[in-house]
Design a protein around this motif. Structure first.
Motif, PDB file in Angstrom:
ATOM      1  N   ASN A  82       0.793  -1.226   0.000  1.00 24.56           N
ATOM      2  CA  ASN A  82       0.000   0.000   0.000  1.00 24.56           C
ATOM      3  C   ASN A  82       0.826   1.276   0.000  1.00 24.56           C
ATOM      4  N   LEU A  83       2.096   1.212   0.393  1.00 24.63           N
ATOM      5  CA  LEU A  83       2.981   2.387   0.431  1.00 24.63           C
ATOM      6  C   LEU A  83       2.484   3.461   1.393  1.00 24.63           C
ATOM      7  N   GLY A  84       2.094   3.063   2.583  1.00 23.22           N
ATOM      8  CA  GLY A  84       1.657   4.047   3.575  1.00 23.22           C
ATOM      9  C   GLY A  84       2.795   4.904   4.092  1.00 23.22           C
ATOM     10  N   ALA A  85       3.878   4.271   4.524  1.00 24.64           N
ATOM     11  CA  ALA A  85       5.011   5.027   5.069  1.00 24.64           C
ATOM     12  C   ALA A  85       5.676   5.859   3.987  1.00 24.64           C
ATOM     13  N   GLU A  86       5.685   5.325   2.759  1.00 25.69           N
ATOM     14  CA  GLU A  86       6.384   6.000   1.678  1.00 25.69           C
ATOM     15  C   GLU A  86       5.692   7.288   1.229  1.00 25.69           C
ATOM     16  N   ILE A  87       4.390   7.420   1.492  1.00 26.68           N
ATOM     17  CA  ILE A  87       3.683   8.645   1.102  1.00 26.68           C
ATOM     18  C   ILE A  87       3.337   9.510   2.314  1.00 26.68           C
ATOM     19  N   ALA A  88       3.899   9.179   3.470  1.00 22.50           N
ATOM     20  CA  ALA A  88       3.591   9.941   4.688  1.00 22.50           C
ATOM     21  C   ALA A  88       4.018  11.401   4.546  1.00 22.50           C
ATOM     22  N   ALA A  89       5.162  11.636   3.922  1.00 21.93           N
ATOM     23  CA  ALA A  89       5.635  13.009   3.744  1.00 21.93           C
ATOM     24  C   ALA A  89       4.673  13.804   2.865  1.00 21.93           C
ATOM     25  N   LYS A  90       4.115  13.156   1.847  1.00 24.58           N
ATOM     26  CA  LYS A  90       3.156  13.830   0.972  1.00 24.58           C
ATOM     27  C   LYS A  90       1.902  14.206   1.739  1.00 24.58           C
TER      28      LYS A  90
END
Length: 221
Positions: free
Chosen positions: A40-48
């Motif tokens: 799901n890429l939750g951590a990877e889009i946290a900055a966005k």
């Protein structure tokens, strides 16, 4: 929320959906063995998500972050947010809160410390507390940024994250292929490719917040 992963344990004949406690790395596309699925890429889009929330409340210098229990995935999400906060010149107020009493206490403290908005991590243990969080946020006139669009439909101000139903569809397709005889090791881990930015305009009016067309991406709903 940890990434969704389809797991086939050695010796099993059927795939078993299970959460994966890892942040995505390129080499993880083919982890080997009997592991495959959809991330799901939750951590990877946290900055966005922090960036979009900052655009909602540009005057706010402090943003509170509600995190779930400490695990490698939540830690990665928190590190990404803190890095983005430094770039944006923001002060993050972190609260480990998942129970009703912890969340009530966290809101009392973050209001006292002047938080201008509330960002939630993607941790699953926060999901059952969404109603309480939304109620406290509206009561204290605080904008919120969630991971799941369902929270916005229930009264949260905004969310940015993958289209969860699309990931379930992809995982289901993999399940069918495995049941027909394909090996999990031959199916590369797929990444979420569809994301949605959702704003609840009714909540925005309640918060006396006016929508401005200054976002990239633009709200999808």
């Amino acid at each position: 929320m940890p990434p969704s992963v389809l797991l086939l344990s050695p010796g099993n004949s059927l795939p078993v959906p299970a959460p994966g406690l890892f942040t995505f790395r390129p080499q993880a596309r083919r982890p080997g063995g009997n592991l495959t699925g959809v991330v799901n890429l939750g951590a990877e889009i946290a900055a966005k998500r922090l960036e979009l929330l900052h655009k909602l409340v540009p005057a706010g210098e402090s943003i509170a972050m509600l995190v779930g229990p400490t695990d490698p995935y939540t830690q990665a999400e928190t590190v990404n947010v803190q890095s983005a906060a430094r770039t944006l010149g923001l002060r993050m107020l972190l609260f480990n809160a998942t129970t009703e009493s912890e969340i009530t206490a966290a809101f009392a403290t973050l209001v006292e410390r002047g938080a201008g908005a509330v960002l939630l991590t993607a941790h699953l243990q926060l999901v059952p507390r969404y109603d309480q969080i939304i109620s406290l946020a509206v009561r204290n006139a605080l904008p919120t940024m969630f991971y799941r669009g369902s929270a916005v439909r229930d009264g949260g101000l905004s969310s940015y994250g993958p289209v969860i139903n699309e990931n379930y569809r992809l995982a289901g397709a993999y399940t069918g292929r495995i049941l027909k005889g394909e090996k999990p090791a031959d199916l590369p881990v797929q990444l979420a490719t569809r994301f949605e930015f959702v704003i609840n305009l009714k909540t925005a009016r309640t918060l006396s917040w006016k929508f401005r067309h200054c976002y990239s991406p633009s709200p999808t709903r």
